[in-house]
Design a protein around this motif. Structure first.
Motif, PDB file in Angstrom:
ATOM      1  N   TRP A 188      -0.333  51.246  64.359  1.00 43.82           N
ATOM      2  CA  TRP A 188      -0.412  52.161  63.220  1.00 43.82           C
ATOM      3  C   TRP A 188      -1.357  53.307  63.576  1.00 43.82           C
ATOM      4  O   TRP A 188      -2.474  53.083  64.054  1.00 43.82           O
TER       5      TRP A 188
ATOM      6  N   GLN B 247      -2.868  57.210  62.116  1.00 42.33           N
ATOM      7  CA  GLN B 247      -3.059  58.167  61.029  1.00 42.33           C
ATOM      8  C   GLN B 247      -3.073  59.562  61.638  1.00 42.33           C
ATOM      9  O   GLN B 247      -3.756  59.808  62.648  1.00 42.33           O
TER      10      GLN B 247
ATOM     11  N   ASP C 146      -7.689  60.053  52.542  1.00 38.24           N
ATOM     12  CA  ASP C 146      -6.691  59.207  53.206  1.00 38.24           C
ATOM     13  C   ASP C 146      -5.296  59.804  53.155  1.00 38.24           C
ATOM     14  O   ASP C 146      -4.350  59.224  53.712  1.00 38.24           O
TER      15      ASP C 146
ATOM     16  N   TYR D  39       1.296  58.689  58.184  1.00 30.86           N
ATOM     17  CA  TYR D  39       1.015  57.424  58.857  1.00 30.86           C
ATOM     18  C   TYR D  39       2.222  57.070  59.723  1.00 30.86           C
ATOM     19  O   TYR D  39       3.350  56.985  59.245  1.00 30.86           O
TER      20      TYR D  39
END
Lengths: 110, 113
Positions: B34, B36, B85, B89
């Motif tokens: 994963w 970001q 945030d 992603y």
């Protein structure tokens, strides 16, 4: 750990011309790999080409070739015969957990 | 013939409301990642799974968690999303440990209101 540096925030090239995107790296590993990804505006990361540190010949994938100069620690991407669809962000990366450079935005104009 | 599929493509959540992003793969790869990616930046690795072994990056906030119930699926949980945030992603898989070539999904763009 590897460090990847891309010094060209943006590049322009005319359609059908060749363009070189620069990438330098720093690593203490004896065995490592470098590659390039393309990221269009839609967001997906598209794998383009891979070069292993022990590969004797420069990698080639269609219109993409990697100009690997180990002594200079550079792994530049060469795109031949640019097409309008090549306009995108291009990231150079190293195999140490896939560390990326900051990217180069390529724009191809007619 | 998408091989790494991320759902949803766009996700909107509220500040502090838990959100889960999903990733599935048909490649049967051992490793799932994963990342970001914030606007105009390179993707940043959050964590990865090698089979069931979880590997967290040292600077990944505790707010980010992950689950991998089987080979095909991997989830990213953001327990209390903050405005910072908001990002793309990206999920990726790799089955070639020698080269570590990764195959990415199309990403999920998360907005936090």
């Amino acid at each position: 750990a590897q460090k990847i540096t891309q010094t060209q925030p943006g590049m322009f090239v005319q359609e059908k011309e060749a363009v070189t995107l620069d990438c330098t790296y720093d690593t203490s590993d004896q065995s490592y790999g470098l590659f390039w990804y393309k990221q269009p505006s839609s967001g997906e990361m598209i794998f383009l080409i891979y070069q292993g540190s022990y590969d004797e010949q420069n990698a080639t994938e269609g219109r993409y070739s990697l100009n690997f100069q180990k002594a200079r620690k550079s792994a530049n991407l060469v795109i031949s015969a640019s097409q309008l669809g090549d306009s995108a962000m291009y990231f150079c990366g190293g195999t140490d957990k896939l560390i990326f450079g900051t990217g180069t935005r390529l724009q191809v104009f007619p | 013939d998408a091989m790494v599929i991320q759902n949803p493509r766009y996700q909107v959540t509220q500040f502090g409301k838990p959100v889960t992003l999903s990733c599935s793969q048909t490649l049967n790869h051992n490793v799932m990642y994963w990342y970001q990616q914030k606007s105009s930046q390179a993707p940043k690795l959050l964590f990865h799974y090698y089979d069931k072994d979880f590997n967290n990056e040292a600077d990944t906030p505790d707010n980010f968690q992950s689950r991998r119930p089987n080979t095909s699926f991997c989830f990213l949980d953001i327990r209390s999303p903050g405005l910072g945030d908001a990002a793309m992603y990206l999920c990726a898989t790799s089955g070639d440990l020698a080269k570590n070539i990764q195959y990415f999904g199309a990403g999920t763009r998360l907005s936090v209101l």
